[in-house]
Design a protein around this motif. Structure first.
Motif, PDB file in Angstrom:
ATOM      1  N   GLY A   1       4.504   6.934   1.608  1.00  0.00           N
ATOM      2  CA  GLY A   1       4.893   5.826   2.461  1.00  0.00           C
ATOM      3  C   GLY A   1       4.497   4.523   1.802  1.00  0.00           C
ATOM      4  O   GLY A   1       3.527   4.477   1.047  1.00  0.00           O
ATOM      5  N   ALA A   2       5.250   3.466   2.051  1.00  0.00           N
ATOM      6  CA  ALA A   2       4.943   2.148   1.503  1.00  0.00           C
ATOM      7  C   ALA A   2       5.035   1.121   2.618  1.00  0.00           C
ATOM      8  O   ALA A   2       5.966   1.148   3.422  1.00  0.00           O
TER       9      ALA A   2
ATOM     10  N   ASP B   1      10.901   6.987  -5.679  1.00  0.00           N
ATOM     11  CA  ASP B   1      11.873   6.757  -4.604  1.00  0.00           C
ATOM     12  C   ASP B   1      11.320   5.852  -3.514  1.00  0.00           C
ATOM     13  O   ASP B   1      12.024   4.994  -2.998  1.00  0.00           O
ATOM     14  N   VAL B   2      10.047   6.039  -3.157  1.00  0.00           N
ATOM     15  CA  VAL B   2       9.487   5.214  -2.082  1.00  0.00           C
ATOM     16  C   VAL B   2       9.374   3.754  -2.525  1.00  0.00           C
ATOM     17  O   VAL B   2       9.605   2.843  -1.733  1.00  0.00           O
ATOM     18  N   ILE B   3       9.078   3.535  -3.779  1.00  0.00           N
ATOM     19  CA  ILE B   3       9.021   2.159  -4.286  1.00  0.00           C
ATOM     20  C   ILE B   3      10.411   1.533  -4.230  1.00  0.00           C
ATOM     21  O   ILE B   3      10.585   0.404  -3.758  1.00  0.00           O
TER      22      ILE B   3
ATOM     23  N   GLU C   1       2.920  -5.820  -5.912  1.00  0.00           N
ATOM     24  CA  GLU C   1       1.805  -5.158  -6.597  1.00  0.00           C
ATOM     25  C   GLU C   1       1.455  -3.944  -5.749  1.00  0.00           C
ATOM     26  O   GLU C   1       1.090  -4.088  -4.578  1.00  0.00           O
ATOM     27  N   TYR C   2       1.593  -2.766  -6.328  1.00  0.00           N
ATOM     28  CA  TYR C   2       1.398  -1.531  -5.574  1.00  0.00           C
ATOM     29  C   TYR C   2      -0.027  -1.020  -5.731  1.00  0.00           C
ATOM     30  O   TYR C   2      -0.558  -0.965  -6.838  1.00  0.00           O
TER      31      TYR C   2
ATOM     32  N   LEU D   1       0.842  -1.194   0.000  1.00  0.00           N
ATOM     33  CA  LEU D   1       0.000   0.000   0.000  1.00  0.00           C
ATOM     34  C   LEU D   1       0.878   1.244   0.000  1.00  0.00           C
ATOM     35  O   LEU D   1       1.753   1.396   0.850  1.00  0.00           O
ATOM     36  N   ILE D   2       0.625   2.118  -0.977  1.00  0.00           N
ATOM     37  CA  ILE D   2       1.304   3.412  -1.049  1.00  0.00           C
ATOM     38  C   ILE D   2       0.353   4.452  -0.482  1.00  0.00           C
ATOM     39  O   ILE D   2      -0.775   4.591  -0.956  1.00  0.00           O
TER      40      ILE D   2
END
Length: 133
Positions: free
Chosen positions: A18-19, A36-38, A68-69, A9-10
């Protein structure tokens, strides 16, 4: 053996994305930009794995896996902030600019039907862009 899909979850927090994944407790990332967060999350998972004994590795990280985002509405709107104006998002989604602003800031959270309306509008835009040649 099939590749396992791990949902991540983004979210958007004031000033950064946030991730996190419920399937990998304790592994989180934050960064100002979505890309960048990924990257930080994926690096964090590798770092997390290096620190675990083999019997402590979560089942979801054994074997092949892919991420999977999924995005909260707030994160999705922030992703396109500065790329598309709120006026453009309003035309694409059919939702008033002021309400979109409330969703973006977190002042309000859209109901599922309204969230789907935003997603459908962005999908229509994507399909139109894909049809361009």
């Amino acid at each position: 053996m099939a590749t396992r899909v791990i949902k991540v979850l983004i979210s958007w927090y004031p000033g950064s994305f946030g991730a996190a994944s419920d399937e990998i407790p304790g592994c989180v990332a934050a960064a100002e930009r979505l890309d960048d967060v990924i990257g930080e999350f994926e690096e964090g998972v590798q770092f997390h794995l290096e620190g675990l004994a083999s019997d402590e590795v979560p089942d979801c990280l054994k074997g092949e896996y892919q991420f999977e985002y999924e995005y909260t509405t707030q994160a999705l709107l922030h992703r396109y902030d500065g790329i598309l104006t709120r006026a453009a998002l309003s035309r694409i989604t059919g939702i008033d600019q002021k309400i979109l602003g409330h969703y973006m800031t977190g002042y309000r959270t859209p109901r599922p039907k309204r969230r789907q309306q935003i997603i459908d509008g962005l999908h229509r835009l994507g399909n139109e862009l894909l049809a361009t040649y």
